[in-house]
Design a protein around this motif. Structure first.
Motif, short mmCIF file in Angstrom:
data_model
loop_
_atom_site.label_atom_id
_atom_site.label_comp_id
_atom_site.label_asym_id
_atom_site.label_seq_id
_atom_site.Cartn_x
_atom_site.Cartn_y
_atom_site.Cartn_z
N ALA A 160 148.11 16.98 34.39
CA ALA A 160 148.44 17.93 33.33
C ALA A 160 147.71 19.25 33.50
CB ALA A 160 148.11 17.32 31.97
N GLU A 161 147.04 19.45 34.63
CA GLU A 161 146.24 20.65 34.83
C GLU A 161 147.00 21.70 35.65
OE1 GLU A 161 145.11 17.58 35.82
OE2 GLU A 161 144.12 17.19 33.90
N ASP A 162 146.78 22.96 35.29
CA ASP A 162 147.27 24.11 36.05
C ASP A 162 148.78 24.03 36.29
OD1 ASP A 162 146.94 26.56 37.26
OD2 ASP A 162 146.42 25.74 39.21
N LEU A 163 149.52 23.76 35.23
CA LEU A 163 150.98 23.71 35.32
C LEU A 163 151.50 25.15 35.35
CD1 LEU A 163 151.67 20.85 32.76
CD2 LEU A 163 151.42 20.68 35.25
N ALA A 164 152.11 25.52 36.46
CA ALA A 164 152.44 26.93 36.66
C ALA A 164 153.92 27.19 36.92
CB ALA A 164 151.63 27.48 37.84
N PHE A 165 154.71 26.15 37.16
CA PHE A 165 156.11 26.34 37.52
C PHE A 165 156.98 25.27 36.85
CE2 PHE A 165 153.59 28.07 40.99
CZ PHE A 165 154.19 29.29 41.23
N VAL A 166 158.30 25.52 36.87
CA VAL A 166 159.29 24.55 36.40
C VAL A 166 160.33 24.38 37.49
CG1 VAL A 166 161.12 24.10 34.72
CG2 VAL A 166 158.98 25.12 33.96
N ALA A 177 149.10 23.64 42.66
CA ALA A 177 148.79 23.00 43.95
C ALA A 177 150.02 22.31 44.53
CB ALA A 177 147.66 22.00 43.77
N ALA A 178 150.78 21.61 43.68
CA ALA A 178 151.95 20.89 44.17
C ALA A 178 153.07 21.83 44.57
CB ALA A 178 152.44 19.91 43.10
N ALA A 179 153.06 23.05 44.01
CA ALA A 179 154.13 24.01 44.31
C ALA A 179 153.86 24.81 45.57
CB ALA A 179 154.28 24.96 43.13
N ALA A 180 152.70 24.65 46.16
CA ALA A 180 152.33 25.47 47.33
C ALA A 180 153.40 25.38 48.42
CB ALA A 180 150.98 25.01 47.87
N GLY A 181 153.89 26.54 48.82
CA GLY A 181 154.91 26.61 49.85
C GLY A 181 156.33 26.55 49.33
N TYR A 182 156.48 26.21 48.03
CA TYR A 182 157.82 26.10 47.45
C TYR A 182 158.00 27.02 46.24
CZ TYR A 182 157.96 21.84 50.25
OH TYR A 182 157.93 20.95 51.30
N GLU A 183 157.10 27.97 46.07
CA GLU A 183 157.11 28.80 44.87
C GLU A 183 158.44 29.52 44.66
OE1 GLU A 183 152.76 28.65 46.22
OE2 GLU A 183 154.75 28.83 47.16
N ASP A 184 159.07 29.94 45.78
CA ASP A 184 160.31 30.71 45.65
C ASP A 184 161.49 29.86 45.18
OD1 ASP A 184 160.36 29.26 48.00
OD2 ASP A 184 161.48 30.78 49.13
N PRO A 190 155.46 30.17 31.85
CA PRO A 190 154.47 30.86 31.01
C PRO A 190 153.83 29.89 30.02
CG PRO A 190 156.68 31.34 30.24
CD PRO A 190 156.84 30.51 31.48
N ALA A 191 152.56 30.11 29.74
CA ALA A 191 151.82 29.17 28.90
C ALA A 191 152.39 29.06 27.49
CB ALA A 191 150.35 29.61 28.84
N PHE A 192 152.90 30.16 26.93
CA PHE A 192 153.36 30.12 25.54
C PHE A 192 154.52 29.14 25.35
CE2 PHE A 192 156.81 32.82 26.94
CZ PHE A 192 157.84 32.53 26.04
N LEU A 193 155.28 28.89 26.40
CA LEU A 193 156.42 27.99 26.27
C LEU A 193 155.96 26.55 26.00
CD1 LEU A 193 159.40 28.77 26.39
CD2 LEU A 193 159.49 27.89 28.71
N ARG A 194 154.75 26.23 26.44
CA ARG A 194 154.18 24.91 26.21
C ARG A 194 153.35 24.85 24.95
NH1 ARG A 194 150.30 23.64 29.45
NH2 ARG A 194 150.53 21.40 29.05
N THR A 195 152.58 25.90 24.69
CA THR A 195 151.56 25.83 23.64
C THR A 195 151.81 26.78 22.48
OG1 THR A 195 150.20 27.46 24.81
CG2 THR A 195 149.85 25.14 25.34
#
Length: 243
Positions: A160-166, A177-184, A190-195
């Motif tokens: 649940a840490e550093d969630l940066a993409f959908v 970290a899991a998105a590395a290399g697949y960002e495009d 954005p954080a507000f969509l979660r919190t």
């Protein structure tokens, strides 16, 4: 059939020479349609504006009959219909709700969220105070209708840490970290969509991109897709307003 309740006007369609068919959202009985005699009259047109709250009374002799509907104005957003940006937001939020929700099924969270969004638009028609709420309303509507996004944990790692993409395919969050290399291939989250909370314009448009993608893919399909033109007008006006 007899129902009396406060309701948010969602959609108004002319019927006959003077009448109107109105769809309005109640908290406990969902979307209810009704025929308003004289609904196109000078007296009732400012009452039957999308976004207005009315004290409504539906009456019908049988369940198959379109109820007769009488209304009294409770709160009005009429002045905002002369403000292009606020008017576009009201038109989109009410049209989305009228199109997406089935009739006569209670969605109290949707009702309360729509009332809150309309109240935010009334309080801050400049858009900075309500644009983020618009994206979160779309997110809620998706969830209530069975198309919720999983934004609490990374689909790849389970963390649940550093969630940066959908992921545009699964609708699930992805950590940085899991998105590395697949960002495009992913959409920034954005954080507000979660919190909740305040958001800058870049984050607001990122949030609207996410919700817009899943609305168009999963919810507003077929003839229902016609309503998306109103969303395009709103987003275009938001972009011009902040340019």
């Amino acid at each position: 059939m007899h129902l009396s309740a406060l309701a948010i006007v969602l959609a108004v369609r002319a019927h006959g020479e003077h009448g109107a068919i109105v769809r309005a959202l109640t908290r406990d009985d969902g979307v209810q349609p009704g025929y308003v005699r004289g609904g196109r009259s000078r007296a009732l047109r400012p009452v039957l504006l999308p976004g207005n709250t009315v004290q409504a009374e539906w009456r019908a002799r049988t369940a198959e009959q379109l109820p007769a509907l009488t209304v009294e104005l409770a709160t009005t957003l009429a002045p905002l219909h002369d403000e292009p940006l606020a008017a576009a937001a009201i038109a989109w939020a009410t049209a989305l709700t009228a199109t997406a929700l089935p009739e006569a099924q209670a969605y109290p969270r949707v009702h309360d969220a729509l009332a809150g969004l309309l109240g935010a638009i009334a309080a801050a028609p400049s858009a900075r105070g309500w644009a983020a709420a618009c994206a979160r309303y779309e997110l809620l509507l998706l969830a209530e209708l069975g198309f919720g996004l999983d934004l609490d944990r990374c689909v790849a790692s389970g963390g649940a840490e550093d969630l940066a993409f959908v992921s545009p395919r699964s609708g699930a969050a992805v950590s940085r970290a899991a998105a590395a290399g697949y960002e495009d291939r992913l959409m920034p989250l954005p954080a507000f969509l979660r919190t909740g909370g305040e958001a800058g314009w870049d984050d607001i448009f990122a949030g609207l991109r996410i919700t817009g993608h899943f609305l168009a893919r999963d919810l507003l399909v077929g003839r229902a897709a016609d309503v998306l033109a109103g969303r395009e007008r709103l987003v275009d006006r938001l972009k011009r307003a902040v340019a």
